[in-house]
Scaffold this active site. Structure first.
Site, mmCIF file in Angstrom:
data_model
loop_
_atom_site.group_PDB
_atom_site.id
_atom_site.type_symbol
_atom_site.label_atom_id
_atom_site.label_comp_id
_atom_site.label_asym_id
_atom_site.label_seq_id
_atom_site.Cartn_x
_atom_site.Cartn_y
_atom_site.Cartn_z
ATOM 1 N N ASP A 13 0.809 -1.233 0.000
ATOM 2 C CA ASP A 13 0.000 0.000 0.000
ATOM 3 C C ASP A 13 0.836 1.275 0.000
ATOM 4 O O ASP A 13 0.402 2.303 0.499
ATOM 5 C CB ASP A 13 -0.958 0.040 1.214
ATOM 6 N N LYS A 16 2.519 2.120 -5.113
ATOM 7 C CA LYS A 16 3.278 1.622 -6.281
ATOM 8 C C LYS A 16 2.518 1.845 -7.589
ATOM 9 O O LYS A 16 3.121 2.090 -8.618
ATOM 10 C CB LYS A 16 3.545 0.111 -6.145
ATOM 11 N N GLY A 40 -4.154 -4.078 -4.627
ATOM 12 C CA GLY A 40 -5.134 -3.131 -5.151
ATOM 13 C C GLY A 40 -4.417 -1.824 -5.424
ATOM 14 O O GLY A 40 -3.695 -1.326 -4.568
ATOM 15 N N HIS A 41 -4.549 -1.338 -6.621
ATOM 16 C CA HIS A 41 -3.905 -0.073 -6.977
ATOM 17 C C HIS A 41 -4.961 0.976 -7.264
ATOM 18 O O HIS A 41 -5.887 0.718 -8.018
ATOM 19 C CB HIS A 41 -3.047 -0.250 -8.236
ATOM 20 N N GLN A 223 2.307 -5.850 -3.151
ATOM 21 C CA GLN A 223 2.626 -5.947 -1.712
ATOM 22 C C GLN A 223 3.965 -5.247 -1.404
ATOM 23 O O GLN A 223 4.297 -4.305 -2.094
ATOM 24 C CB GLN A 223 2.638 -7.400 -1.235
#
Ligand code: IMP
Length: 435
Positions: A13, A16, A40-41, A223
């Site tokens: 988180d 990235k 999740g982005h 991650q």
């Protein structure tokens, strides 16, 4: 400079997705190399928000080759949904390629993830319950089902039968679940195969072609280093290797194909799920930072745990990843704090002190941070676009971090928007030509 890896340098988180999205401007290809839809982005582009779990963020740049590499675990339901959602918003997805060798998350992986956590009770890891661990476990046990198997009904069925056999006992509570019916599962997955077929490819060769012709390839990690199954806070980790070395394995390239490794860290710390977090803070202060930083999981919506920036862990992440540059995100969130703390050492039980990341689980569980206090700043940073726009205290904070970790800062995030960044001299060669 054709091969550049972007990895998380904390517990995930870190932002990235935004960094990859920015680098994608100069890249010819973006390749995801591990993890799955546990990631999740969130990307904010031209005022629009995009949430992606599996498809590399490069997809928002028309025509860039986007690869889901062999090291990724793919839930075909999520992938097909994500593709549909992008198409609905008129994003061209024709440049996506999925490795035929990537492993598939099956319905029973989700069940086993739920059941495993329930069984652990108070000792649970706090997984995203997306079936990631059970899928990687099957891969290692050579019971995995791969993307290529979706294209052959006989093989698919045979492999599902073989994979289910040793799981009978643990799946007993789900025996009546229609998703476990062999025929129904096979048919459902054949449909996914049909929908995904145009995207399935020998992605390793595609990546080799790019690198061999000097084109720029961004390898996108999911991650973060401290969730690495080998190097993180085991067993409170994910089931893959989010470190830069895994880009080679999960994309099918060699170490010499990697020219730069950019590690992304927030200006403070967060963690979701259970496990040691030596610089964790709680109470009103944590609440305030959580609200300001919007620190809720993109995938599960869980509130993230909050902490000060842990430089002991960051220096360790820099070493195990061979970081060549640091991207510091969310610096703006720290505005208004009179004093800031950075952790430069851990204190263990009975007065033991550690200036390196302890390998022993018990030691790490008891470690608390020792801090250096640095002056804060009150200015709003969201409009800063060069280092000279930053208040002195913010510049000093970043200087302290870069010097302690021994890695130059290439990029500073000062807000959620793609344009809300500062490119430093160390990152300028990758700055987008058009923002
Ligand atoms: P899993 O990856 O779902 O097996 O979860 C294992 C651990 O990794 C849990 O603590 C999760 O919260 C954490 N985790 C997995 N993916 C992410 C991510 O993308 N960001 C932050 N934490 C993650």
């Amino acid at each position: 400079m054709p091969g550049i890896v972007v990895v998380g340098a904390q517990w995930g988180d870190e932002g990235k997705g935004k960094i990859t999205d920015l680098l994608a401007e100069r890249a010819d290809a973006v390749v995801r190399f591990q993890g799955g839809n546990n990631a999740g982005h969130t990307i904010v582009r031209n005022g629009k928000t995009w949430k992606l779990h599996l498809i590399p963020s490069g997809i928002l740049h028309p025509g860039k080759l986007c690869v889901i590499g062999n090291g990724v675990v793919v839930d075909p339901r999520i992938l097909t949904d994500e593709l549909e959602a992008l198409k609905r918003r008129r994003v061209d997805t024709s440049s996506l390629r999925i490795s035929a060798n990537a492993h598939l998350i099956m319905p029973y992986h989700l069940m086993l993830d739920h059941a495993g956590e329930a069984k652990l009770g108070k000792l649970q890891i706090g997984t995203t319950r997306r079936g990631i661990g059970p899928c990687y476990a099957d891969k290692a046990a050579r019971l995995g089902i791969r993307v290529q198997d979706l294209l052959d009904e006989k093989i698919l069925k045979q492999k599902i039968v073989a994979a289910l056999e040793p799981k009978r006992l643990s799946l007993r509570p789900f025996a009546k679940d229609p998703a476990l019916d062999l025929q129904a599962m096979t048919e459902e997955y054949l449909v996914f195969g049909h929908r995904l077929e145009p995207y399935i490819a020998d992605t390793i060769r595609l990546v080799h072609d790019c690198l061999d012709s000097g084109r720029v390839v961004v390898f996108e990690g999911a991650q973060g280093a401290l969730l690495d199954i080998d190097h993180g806070t085991y067993p409170f980790v994910t089931s893959s290797n989010p470190v830069a070395g895994a880009a080679c394995i999960g994309a099918g390239v060699g170490p010499k194909d990697i020219d730069e490794v950019w590690g992304v860290t927030k200006a403070y710390g967060t963690r979701v799920g259970a496990g040691p977090f030596p610089t964790e803070v709680d109470g009103a202060f944590a609440e305030m930072l959580r609200e300001r930083g919007g620190e809720y999981g993109t995938t599960t919506g869980r509130p993230r745990r909050i902490g000060w920036l842990d430089l002991v862990a960051l220096r360790y992440a820099a070493r195990i990843n061979s970081l060549t540059a640091l991207c510091v995100t969310k610096l703006d969130v720290l505005s208004g704090l009179e004093r800031l703390q950075v952790c430069t050492r851990y204190r263990g039980t009975e007065g033991a002190e550690f200036d390196y990341f302890p390998y022993h689980q018990t030691v790490l569980h008891h470690a608390t941070g020792e801090y250096v206090e640095l002056p804060g700043w009150s200015e709003d940073l969201s409009e800063c676009r060069s280092e000279s726009d930053l208040p002195d205290a913010a510049r000093d904070y970043l200087k302290f971090v870069a010097e302690f970790v021994g890695v130059p800062i290439s990029l500073i995030g000062v807000g959620p928007g793609g344009e809300q960044v500062i490119w430093t001299e160390a990152g300028a060669h990758m700055a987008p030509t058009v923002v």
